[in-house]
Write a protein that holds these residues in place. Structure first.
Motif, PDB file in Angstrom:
ATOM      1  N   SER A   1      13.270  -0.355  -2.801  1.00 15.64           N
ATOM      2  CA  SER A   1      11.695  -0.492  -3.283  1.00 15.64           C
ATOM      3  C   SER A   1      11.732  -1.296  -4.469  1.00 15.64           C
ATOM      4  N   TRP A   2      12.718  -1.277  -5.316  1.00 17.73           N
ATOM      5  CA  TRP A   2      12.686  -2.391  -6.577  1.00 17.73           C
ATOM      6  C   TRP A   2      12.928  -3.662  -6.000  1.00 17.73           C
TER       7      TRP A   2
ATOM      8  N   TYR B   1       9.588  -4.871  -4.370  1.00 15.71           N
ATOM      9  CA  TYR B   1       8.691  -5.168  -5.414  1.00 15.71           C
ATOM     10  C   TYR B   1       8.833  -6.415  -6.229  1.00 15.71           C
ATOM     11  N   ASP B   2       9.931  -6.427  -6.652  1.00 12.10           N
ATOM     12  CA  ASP B   2      10.444  -7.994  -7.479  1.00 12.10           C
ATOM     13  C   ASP B   2      10.151  -9.170  -6.570  1.00 12.10           C
TER      14      ASP B   2
ATOM     15  N   SER C   1       4.854  -1.775 -13.372  1.00 11.03           N
ATOM     16  CA  SER C   1       6.099  -2.140 -12.369  1.00 11.03           C
ATOM     17  C   SER C   1       6.809  -0.752 -11.624  1.00 11.03           C
TER      18      SER C   1
ATOM     19  N   ALA D   1       0.633  -1.700  -4.583  1.00 15.72           N
ATOM     20  CA  ALA D   1       1.507  -2.565  -4.961  1.00 15.72           C
ATOM     21  C   ALA D   1       1.230  -3.954  -5.519  1.00 15.72           C
TER      22      ALA D   1
ATOM     23  N   GLY E   1       4.153   0.439  -9.211  1.00 16.54           N
ATOM     24  CA  GLY E   1       4.159  -0.476  -8.141  1.00 16.54           C
ATOM     25  C   GLY E   1       5.354  -0.397  -7.177  1.00 16.54           C
ATOM     26  N   ARG E   2       6.685  -0.129  -7.580  1.00 13.55           N
ATOM     27  CA  ARG E   2       7.825   0.075  -6.954  1.00 13.55           C
ATOM     28  C   ARG E   2       7.632   1.543  -6.173  1.00 13.55           C
TER      29      ARG E   2
ATOM     30  N   THR F   1      -0.988  -3.867  -8.916  1.00 12.78           N
ATOM     31  CA  THR F   1      -0.343  -3.421 -10.039  1.00 12.78           C
ATOM     32  C   THR F   1       0.421  -4.909 -10.295  1.00 12.78           C
ATOM     33  N   ILE F   2       0.837  -5.933  -9.391  1.00 11.14           N
ATOM     34  CA  ILE F   2       1.327  -7.249  -9.459  1.00 11.14           C
ATOM     35  C   ILE F   2       0.326  -7.968 -10.042  1.00 11.14           C
TER      36      ILE F   2
ATOM     37  N   VAL G   1       5.291   0.608  -3.208  1.00  7.31           N
ATOM     38  CA  VAL G   1       6.242   0.090  -2.145  1.00  7.31           C
ATOM     39  C   VAL G   1       7.102   1.160  -1.314  1.00  7.31           C
TER      40      VAL G   1
ATOM     41  N   GLU H   1       6.517  -9.929  -6.289  1.00  8.31           N
ATOM     42  CA  GLU H   1       6.119 -10.668  -7.370  1.00  8.31           C
ATOM     43  C   GLU H   1       6.584 -12.017  -7.325  1.00  8.31           C
TER      44      GLU H   1
END
Length: 431
Positions: free
Chosen positions: A390-391, A394-395, A76, A91, A79-80, A94-95, A83, A398
């Motif tokens: 970015s978090w 990324y969330d 994660s 990204a 991935g962030r 990784t998801i 992003v 997902e």
């Protein structure tokens, strides 16, 4: 990993070592003193081996969970970072990797470690205590469980109960298989017993007559009919969800492309709202004109429809049947379990999909600080905003991936494939 988790893990390892040491002492004493085989000795050794096996399974479960948590955390984080650096393909990779890691973790786990809510009502705990019948049934299940069977075998080998007789038992098994394979069917004897079989078959409907025509069955038919209507409603709502996703998921993905590429401008827009002296501190490299209105965020139509579908599926009236339907497929259950509770308001959906309304709402929720920032403070705040954005992206990526997986799973689950339709047509079952 937090210190408390490390401490717990070390404590479990110490207990495991002590248990193994205790078991080794007892087994060595059994071998050295040549204990006679007795019910007491066999019971004690079986119990010790059983505790050891259970503890090993618990350690195994904890190790699997720990490995999954650690690898998932760093995936994660990667991935962030992807992003933030606008590497969308990395990204999404990784998801996907995180998703398959979760499936692998669930496949490898044995389920000995579970986590539940610690704030349950004491009254409810008292009411939910097992009855005597349930308690005896659970004890019986423990006795016939695989760990207990393995513990019994280990105890038998430790007491030399089976060592000398292994060849004997293998010979008996071989004889049994030989006799079984040489069984000949006497057709005449089978036909001679047909009248008794026919008589037995005619008695069976009489036995079940009192069940099918009793009041209890009438009551259950009413409940089953009502439940089938609710379940049908859930199926149709999930079909509506699939149709909505097919219609809008590409638009949503385009919106994510735009948001990822505009992170710098979005962060500066947020800072301009928060920092009262932003104009005097921001250099030409950062300074922007205008607000959210100048961004070309994609507006997603019918978000109200999506919210209504999810709210209805999560309602008290349909919750039971939604859970039953969702549990049949992992991807549907994953979306239902993780996301339905967070998508019950349209504003939350707007923010998750980065529509213009959602971004305006995010901007309006920020307050302007009354004091002036220094250059060092605004630079620090800028780094924090980049990290938070970015978090967030990324969330929500997902979340979009879970929607896509659920969409594919629903399509396979709700509709028959061409092969299935041909088989049904050939069997004349497609009516």
């Amino acid at each position: 990993m937090k210190f408390s988790k490390i401490f717990k893990f070390i404590l479990l390892l110490i207990v495991l070592v002590l248990l193994l040491f205790l078991r080794e002492i007892i087994v060595n004493s059994v071998v050295s003193t040549n204990l006679e085989v007795s019910q007491g000795n066999l019971f004690v050794l079986t119990f010790i081996f059983w505790l050891e096996i259970l503890f090993l399974l618990m350690i195994y479960d904890l190790v699997i969970l720990g490995l999954y948590s650690g690898i998932s955390y760093y995936l994660s984080k990667l991935g962030r970072l992807a992003v933030r650096t606008k590497k969308v393909s990395l990204a999404l990779y990784t998801i996907r990797l995180n998703y398959y890691l979760l499936r692998l973790c669930q496949l490898l786990r044995v389920g000995w470690i579970t986590y539940g809510s610690g704030g349950k009502s004491s009254v409810w705990i008292g009411l939910s205590k097992l009855s005597l019948t349930q308690l005896l049934l659970n004890i019986f299940r423990i006795i016939i469980s695989a760990p207990m069977f393995l513990a019994f075998l280990f105890a038998c080998f430790s007491l030399s109960v089976l060592r000398g007789d292994v060849a004997y038992y293998l010979h008996k098994l071989q004889e049994f298989l030989r006799v079984f394979l040489q069984i000949k069917v006497n057709i005449g004897e089978i036909f001679s017993r047909l009248p008794a079989l026919v008589a037995l078959i005619t008695i069976v409907p009489v036995i079940f007559f009192f069940y099918f025509y009793s009041q209890k069955r009438d009551v259950r038919k009413i409940i089953d009919k009502e439940n089938s209507q609710y379940f049908e409603e859930v199926v149709l709502l999930y079909e509506q969800l699939l149709i909505w996703l097919d219609r809008h998921i590409y638009e949503i993905s385009e919106n994510f492309d735009y948001v990822i590429n505009c992170q710098d401008s979005i962060v500066e827009t947020f800072l301009k709202k928060e920092v009262s002296n932003y104009t005097s501190l921001a250099s030409k490299q950062y300074y922007i004109h205008g607000g959210v209105e100048r961004f070309r965020f994609v507006e997603i139509a019918d978000l109200t429809k999506l919210r209504e579908i999810i709210t209805e599926l999560s309602s008290d009236r349909l919750m039971k049947f939604t859970r039953i339907f969702s549990a049949k497929r992992f991807d549907i259950w994953y979306l239902y379990f993780w996301d339905f509770h967070s998508l019950d308001e349209e504003e939350k959906i707007e923010k998750s999909f980065y529509t213009k309304k959602g971004m305006t709402s995010k901007l309006n929720n920020r307050r302007t600080h009354s004091y002036d920032f220094t250059q060092e403070q605004i630079d620090k705040r800028r780094k924090e905003e980049f990290s938070l954005l970015s978090w967030s992206i990324y969330d929500n990526l997902e979340l979009l991936y879970r929607f896509k997986r659920a969409s594919d799973s629903l399509r396979k689950y709700l509709y028959s494939s061409r092969t299935e339709r041909l088989i049904l047509k050939a069997l004349n079952k497609d009516k």
